[in-house]
Design a protein around this motif. Structure first.
Motif, PDB file in Angstrom:
ATOM      1  N   GLN A   1       0.684  -1.193   0.002  1.00  0.00           N
ATOM      2  CA  GLN A   1       0.117   0.136  -0.036  1.00  0.00           C
ATOM      3  C   GLN A   1       0.867   1.166   0.187  1.00  0.00           C
ATOM      4  O   GLN A   1       0.641   2.462  -0.493  1.00  0.00           O
ATOM      5  CB  GLN A   1      -0.959  -0.254   1.217  1.00  0.00           C
ATOM      6  CG  GLN A   1      -1.948  -1.073   1.147  1.00  0.00           C
ATOM      7  CD  GLN A   1      -2.610  -1.221   2.589  1.00  0.00           C
ATOM      8  OE1 GLN A   1      -2.105  -0.549   3.520  1.00  0.00           O
ATOM      9  NE2 GLN A   1      -3.549  -2.079   2.499  1.00  0.00           N
ATOM     10  N   VAL A   2       2.061   1.178   0.786  1.00  0.00           N
ATOM     11  CA  VAL A   2       2.822   2.354   0.671  1.00  0.00           C
ATOM     12  C   VAL A   2       3.487   2.803  -0.707  1.00  0.00           C
ATOM     13  O   VAL A   2       3.316   3.865  -0.826  1.00  0.00           O
ATOM     14  CB  VAL A   2       4.010   2.029   1.669  1.00  0.00           C
ATOM     15  CG1 VAL A   2       5.197   3.097   1.346  1.00  0.00           C
ATOM     16  CG2 VAL A   2       3.524   1.973   3.211  1.00  0.00           C
ATOM     17  N   ASP A   3       3.584   1.755  -1.505  1.00  0.00           N
ATOM     18  CA  ASP A   3       3.934   2.078  -2.784  1.00  0.00           C
ATOM     19  C   ASP A   3       3.032   3.001  -3.763  1.00  0.00           C
ATOM     20  O   ASP A   3       3.320   3.420  -4.569  1.00  0.00           O
ATOM     21  CB  ASP A   3       4.449   0.789  -3.538  1.00  0.00           C
ATOM     22  CG  ASP A   3       5.495   0.082  -2.908  1.00  0.00           C
ATOM     23  OD1 ASP A   3       5.759  -1.068  -3.132  1.00  0.00           O
ATOM     24  OD2 ASP A   3       6.410   0.889  -2.183  1.00  0.00           O
ATOM     25  N   THR A   4       1.785   2.779  -3.380  1.00  0.00           N
ATOM     26  CA  THR A   4       0.595   3.461  -4.000  1.00  0.00           C
ATOM     27  C   THR A   4       0.221   5.009  -3.466  1.00  0.00           C
ATOM     28  O   THR A   4      -0.570   5.354  -4.171  1.00  0.00           O
ATOM     29  CB  THR A   4      -0.435   2.668  -4.266  1.00  0.00           C
ATOM     30  OG1 THR A   4      -0.922   2.395  -2.955  1.00  0.00           O
ATOM     31  CG2 THR A   4      -0.078   1.209  -4.797  1.00  0.00           C
ATOM     32  N   SER A   5       0.770   5.339  -2.391  1.00  0.00           N
ATOM     33  CA  SER A   5       0.331   6.523  -1.629  1.00  0.00           C
ATOM     34  C   SER A   5       1.423   7.599  -1.918  1.00  0.00           C
ATOM     35  O   SER A   5       2.624   7.288  -2.282  1.00  0.00           O
ATOM     36  CB  SER A   5       0.088   6.407  -0.297  1.00  0.00           C
ATOM     37  OG  SER A   5       1.424   6.221   0.268  1.00  0.00           O
ATOM     38  N   ASN A   6       0.874   8.925  -1.848  1.00  0.00           N
ATOM     39  CA  ASN A   6       2.003   9.838  -1.934  1.00  0.00           C
ATOM     40  C   ASN A   6       2.819  10.145  -0.676  1.00  0.00           C
ATOM     41  O   ASN A   6       3.988  10.325  -0.779  1.00  0.00           O
ATOM     42  CB  ASN A   6       0.885  11.214  -1.790  1.00  0.00           C
ATOM     43  CG  ASN A   6       0.278  11.457  -3.046  1.00  0.00           C
ATOM     44  OD1 ASN A   6       0.575  11.019  -4.071  1.00  0.00           O
ATOM     45  ND2 ASN A   6      -0.972  12.089  -3.192  1.00  0.00           N
ATOM     46  N   GLY A   7       2.462   9.573   0.297  1.00  0.00           N
ATOM     47  CA  GLY A   7       3.150   9.529   1.524  1.00  0.00           C
ATOM     48  C   GLY A   7       4.566   8.551   1.500  1.00  0.00           C
ATOM     49  O   GLY A   7       5.217   8.666   2.174  1.00  0.00           O
ATOM     50  N   ALA A   8       4.139   7.651   0.633  1.00  0.00           N
ATOM     51  CA  ALA A   8       5.309   6.548   0.123  1.00  0.00           C
ATOM     52  C   ALA A   8       6.752   7.118  -0.233  1.00  0.00           C
ATOM     53  O   ALA A   8       7.495   6.794   0.227  1.00  0.00           O
ATOM     54  CB  ALA A   8       4.982   5.643  -0.785  1.00  0.00           C
ATOM     55  N   ALA A   9       6.597   8.293  -0.811  1.00  0.00           N
ATOM     56  CA  ALA A   9       7.848   8.942  -1.248  1.00  0.00           C
ATOM     57  C   ALA A   9       8.221  10.124  -0.475  1.00  0.00           C
ATOM     58  O   ALA A   9       8.821  10.898  -0.949  1.00  0.00           O
ATOM     59  CB  ALA A   9       7.628   9.508  -2.869  1.00  0.00           C
ATOM     60  N   THR A  10       7.527  10.329   0.679  1.00  0.00           N
ATOM     61  CA  THR A  10       7.739  11.775   1.518  1.00  0.00           C
ATOM     62  C   THR A  10       8.539  11.321   2.733  1.00  0.00           C
ATOM     63  O   THR A  10       7.951  10.779   3.817  1.00  0.00           O
ATOM     64  CB  THR A  10       6.439  12.321   1.861  1.00  0.00           C
ATOM     65  OG1 THR A  10       5.676  12.730   0.601  1.00  0.00           O
ATOM     66  CG2 THR A  10       6.677  13.655   2.582  1.00  0.00           C
ATOM     67  N   PRO A  11       9.617  11.704   2.871  1.00  0.00           N
ATOM     68  CA  PRO A  11      10.478  11.205   3.873  1.00  0.00           C
ATOM     69  C   PRO A  11      10.126  12.231   5.081  1.00  0.00           C
ATOM     70  O   PRO A  11       9.654  13.381   4.990  1.00  0.00           O
ATOM     71  CB  PRO A  11      11.902  11.443   3.467  1.00  0.00           C
ATOM     72  CG  PRO A  11      11.797  12.709   2.504  1.00  0.00           C
ATOM     73  CD  PRO A  11      10.744  12.191   1.943  1.00  0.00           C
ATOM     74  N   LEU A  12      10.450  11.658   6.418  1.00  0.00           N
ATOM     75  CA  LEU A  12       9.981  12.274   7.561  1.00  0.00           C
ATOM     76  C   LEU A  12      11.203  13.374   7.989  1.00  0.00           C
ATOM     77  O   LEU A  12      12.207  13.187   7.765  1.00  0.00           O
ATOM     78  CB  LEU A  12       9.868  11.394   8.594  1.00  0.00           C
ATOM     79  CG  LEU A  12       8.569  10.850   8.686  1.00  0.00           C
ATOM     80  CD1 LEU A  12       8.453   9.502   9.457  1.00  0.00           C
ATOM     81  CD2 LEU A  12       7.457  11.552   9.476  1.00  0.00           C
ATOM     82  N   THR A  13      10.700  14.675   8.224  1.00  0.00           N
ATOM     83  CA  THR A  13      11.986  15.637   8.781  1.00  0.00           C
ATOM     84  C   THR A  13      12.233  15.481  10.276  1.00  0.00           C
ATOM     85  O   THR A  13      11.223  15.007  11.029  1.00  0.00           O
ATOM     86  CB  THR A  13      11.410  16.960   8.328  1.00  0.00           C
ATOM     87  OG1 THR A  13      10.288  17.356   9.290  1.00  0.00           O
ATOM     88  CG2 THR A  13      11.017  17.212   6.920  1.00  0.00           C
ATOM     89  N   ASP A  14      13.165  16.099  10.849  1.00  0.00           N
ATOM     90  CA  ASP A  14      13.585  15.956  12.060  1.00  0.00           C
ATOM     91  C   ASP A  14      12.516  16.832  12.829  1.00  0.00           C
ATOM     92  O   ASP A  14      12.101  16.489  14.196  1.00  0.00           O
ATOM     93  CB  ASP A  14      14.659  16.591  12.521  1.00  0.00           C
ATOM     94  CG  ASP A  14      15.849  15.814  12.034  1.00  0.00           C
ATOM     95  OD1 ASP A  14      15.696  14.582  11.821  1.00  0.00           O
ATOM     96  OD2 ASP A  14      16.980  16.159  12.356  1.00  0.00           O
ATOM     97  N   ALA A  15      11.928  17.903  12.295  1.00  0.00           N
ATOM     98  CA  ALA A  15      10.972  18.727  13.165  1.00  0.00           C
ATOM     99  C   ALA A  15       9.596  17.794  12.988  1.00  0.00           C
ATOM    100  O   ALA A  15       9.090  17.867  14.194  1.00  0.00           O
ATOM    101  CB  ALA A  15      10.653  19.735  12.217  1.00  0.00           C
ATOM    102  N   GLN A  16       9.289  17.083  12.076  1.00  0.00           N
ATOM    103  CA  GLN A  16       7.949  16.118  12.415  1.00  0.00           C
ATOM    104  C   GLN A  16       8.294  15.182  13.293  1.00  0.00           C
ATOM    105  O   GLN A  16       7.454  14.688  14.118  1.00  0.00           O
ATOM    106  CB  GLN A  16       7.831  15.437  10.785  1.00  0.00           C
ATOM    107  CG  GLN A  16       7.421  16.656   9.871  1.00  0.00           C
ATOM    108  CD  GLN A  16       7.211  16.023   8.238  1.00  0.00           C
ATOM    109  OE1 GLN A  16       8.031  15.198   8.088  1.00  0.00           O
ATOM    110  NE2 GLN A  16       6.392  16.456   7.614  1.00  0.00           N
ATOM    111  N   LEU A  17       9.513  14.505  13.404  1.00  0.00           N
ATOM    112  CA  LEU A  17       9.769  13.491  14.376  1.00  0.00           C
ATOM    113  C   LEU A  17       9.958  13.887  15.774  1.00  0.00           C
ATOM    114  O   LEU A  17       9.308  13.392  16.793  1.00  0.00           O
ATOM    115  CB  LEU A  17      11.266  12.855  14.085  1.00  0.00           C
ATOM    116  CG  LEU A  17      11.279  12.041  12.595  1.00  0.00           C
ATOM    117  CD1 LEU A  17      12.603  11.599  12.823  1.00  0.00           C
ATOM    118  CD2 LEU A  17      10.262  10.644  12.778  1.00  0.00           C
ATOM    119  N   ILE A  18      10.219  15.040  16.165  1.00  0.00           N
ATOM    120  CA  ILE A  18      10.234  15.751  17.239  1.00  0.00           C
ATOM    121  C   ILE A  18       8.949  16.135  17.707  1.00  0.00           C
ATOM    122  O   ILE A  18       8.356  15.789  19.158  1.00  0.00           O
ATOM    123  CB  ILE A  18      11.093  17.041  17.653  1.00  0.00           C
ATOM    124  CG1 ILE A  18      11.568  17.306  18.907  1.00  0.00           C
ATOM    125  CG2 ILE A  18      10.546  18.191  16.850  1.00  0.00           C
ATOM    126  CD1 ILE A  18      12.488  16.540  19.605  1.00  0.00           C
TER     127      ILE A  18
END
Length: 492
Positions: free
Chosen positions: A395-412
């Motif tokens: 499913q990840v391969d078919t979503s826009n979120g699959a190609a969007t890496p997480l930033t440090d700001a999002q992780l914090i």
């Protein structure tokens, strides 16, 4: 054990320490006043590079770097400073400071003014006369075994210290001995490894816990002792369990001195074994002093196969191969271990081991393997959890979120949302190894920073798969972060 030419003595109190890829010349300078002003950085660099091969990436609160599993295993210290009824410990007024942790178990201590500072991680005490940065790490004595010649013996950990020698007035090294019985019969020196060889240098003073040395030059250094009588050690018992798929239990029990060099060698020995081990966290302090030449036996209740049945204690700091006792039980039951002095039948150490001491770790390893193999396993797997995970990957391969890496700001931001079950989430949902979690917790940082480091470890493990969608899939049952992750997905 074979012995080389040995170390040259410069006084009654003197010892040397170092752990390097290329051992220095076994020639020992015996001149009484060995106050060499050799450049410490060149000596020290050559000494510690073999044990610290990776780049020295600082891991501080600001940089939010994650320790690797391998680092965690090499910096496994047992900081045991128990009160001993035989040692008259004095009240100290040193300023206690916590250093920064660098790569490969190295520490960095930054002080802004002159004073006396005690490292909370190693017990080293530095007397400085100006603002200075001090870098140091624990080394192994075994590489210098041929230089420590009888009647001299190891008295405490070996350290590699790096800084401007002119900034350091003195160093106090922690030792692992009990002086209550024989302080007057014991002589200390500092073992000092230089490019020209090793020397035994004068000490200024010693206390029930430390040996004080005026700094001459810097390189591997550590305390050694000479005693006319039997030496008594503050001791520790370190436990490791074999990790396998058998229902039986197999443990290694190490009886050691309270010496960080010795403990580090044990950790390395386990790490490089052909078997896989996990460390069992039990109180390591021996309730009774360990005595050279005394015999001890390990008792298991209920019974188990114990090999050897009895040991004669010796300080194994100089030995490359560390001896241990093997404990084998056919069934995974709760049991008690006791280390008993053979002659007196007195209990030296004891611990109760329960299934919960190792089950969580082994389950987390199983989940971690499942996660890492999910992409390659056939979806017809008999494990429902793996099948679900494989579906998520597709499913990840078919979503826009699959190609969007997480930033440090999002992780914090996500770290701030995670609750008190973050450790379980890291093990079960993110498939992290327990050693990674332990490395994060050892830093004793703010809870949010610990959670951030855990998420950062997952990101480093997953690499290109560390996307918003993938994290959403992994944490789909964690309600406190779902709103944040859904918001990130909708914003894409």
């Amino acid at each position: 054990m074979s012995r080389g030419a040995g170390v040259t003595e410069s006084s009654d109190d003197h010892n040397a320490s170092s752990e390097e890829k290329d051992c220095p010349s076994p020639n020992l300078d015996t001149s009484k006043d060995s106050k060499s002003v050799e450049d410490s950085s060149s000596e020290s660099n050559s000494e510690s590079d073999s044990d610290n091969e990776e780049p020295e990436t600082e891991k501080t609160n600001g940089e939010l770097a994650q320790s690797s599993t391998e680092e965690a295993s090499t910096q496994e210290f047992i900081k045991i400073q128990p009160h001993c009824e035989h040692c008259n410990t004095e009240n100290k007024h040193n300023e206690r400071v916590t250093p920064r942790l660098l790569s490969r178990g190295q520490f960095l201590l930054k002080v802004d003014m002159e004073g006396v500072y005690e490292c909370t991680e190693t017990g080293l005490i530095f007397e400085v006369n100006r603002k200075v940065d001090i870098k140091y790490c624990v080394l192994s004595w075994s590489k210098y075994a041929d230089l420590v010649v009888k009647p001299w013996a190891v008295g405490g950990p070996l350290f590699d210290v790096k800084c401007d020698p002119a900034s350091l007035t003195s160093i106090q090294f922690p030792h692992s001995l009990c002086l209550g019985y024989q302080d007057a019969n014991m002589t200390f020196k500092v073992f000092h490894v230089k490019s020209s060889g090793a020397t035994l240098e004068y000490t200024v003073d010693h206390s029930p816990t430390h040996v004080k040395w005026h700094v001459t030059s810097l390189s591997p250094v550590g305390p050694v002792i000479q005693s006319e009588k039997t030496v008594y050690h503050h001791g520790a018992v370190v436990l490791y369990k074999v990790i396998d798929h058998n229902p039986s239990l197999s443990f290694r029990v190490y009886v050691a001195t309270n010496n960080e060099s010795f403990i580090k060698d044990i950790s390395k020995s386990v790490k490089h074994s052909s078997k896989k081990f996990m460390k069992i966290d039990k109180p390591p302090v021996c309730h009774k002093l360990l005595q050279n030449g005394k015999k001890y036996r390990l008792v298991c209740e209920p019974g188990a196969d114990i090999t050897p049945e009895e040991i004669e204690f010796v300080d194994g700091s100089l030995l490359k191969l560390k001896s241990y006792i093997e404990v084998y039980l056919e069934q995974p039951v709760e049991f008690k271990l006791l280390l008993v002095e053979t002659d007196s039948e007195e209990i030296v150490w004891k611990a109760i081991l329960r299934e919960c001491d190792w089950v969580q770790h082994e389950e987390s390893r199983s989940v971690s393997k499942t996660r890492s193999s999910g992409k390659r396993r056939n979806t017809s797997s008999t494990l429902p959890e793996e099948a679900v995970y494989d579906k998520r990957r597709k499913q990840v391969d078919t979503s826009n979120g699959a190609a969007t890496p997480l930033t440090d700001a999002q992780l914090i931001t996500l770290a701030g949302k995670l609750g008190k079950d973050w450790i379980k989430i890291g093990l079960v949902n993110l498939g992290l190894d327990i050693t990674v979690i332990d490395a994060v917790r050892e830093k004793k940082e703010d809870a949010t920073i610990c959670k951030f480091r855990m998420l950062k470890s997952w990101q480093e493990k997953e690499q290109s798969n560390a996307t918003v969608q993938n994290l959403y899939n992994c944490l789909e049952n964690i309600s406190e972060v779902q709103d944040v992750l859904e918001g990130l997905l909708q914003a894409m």
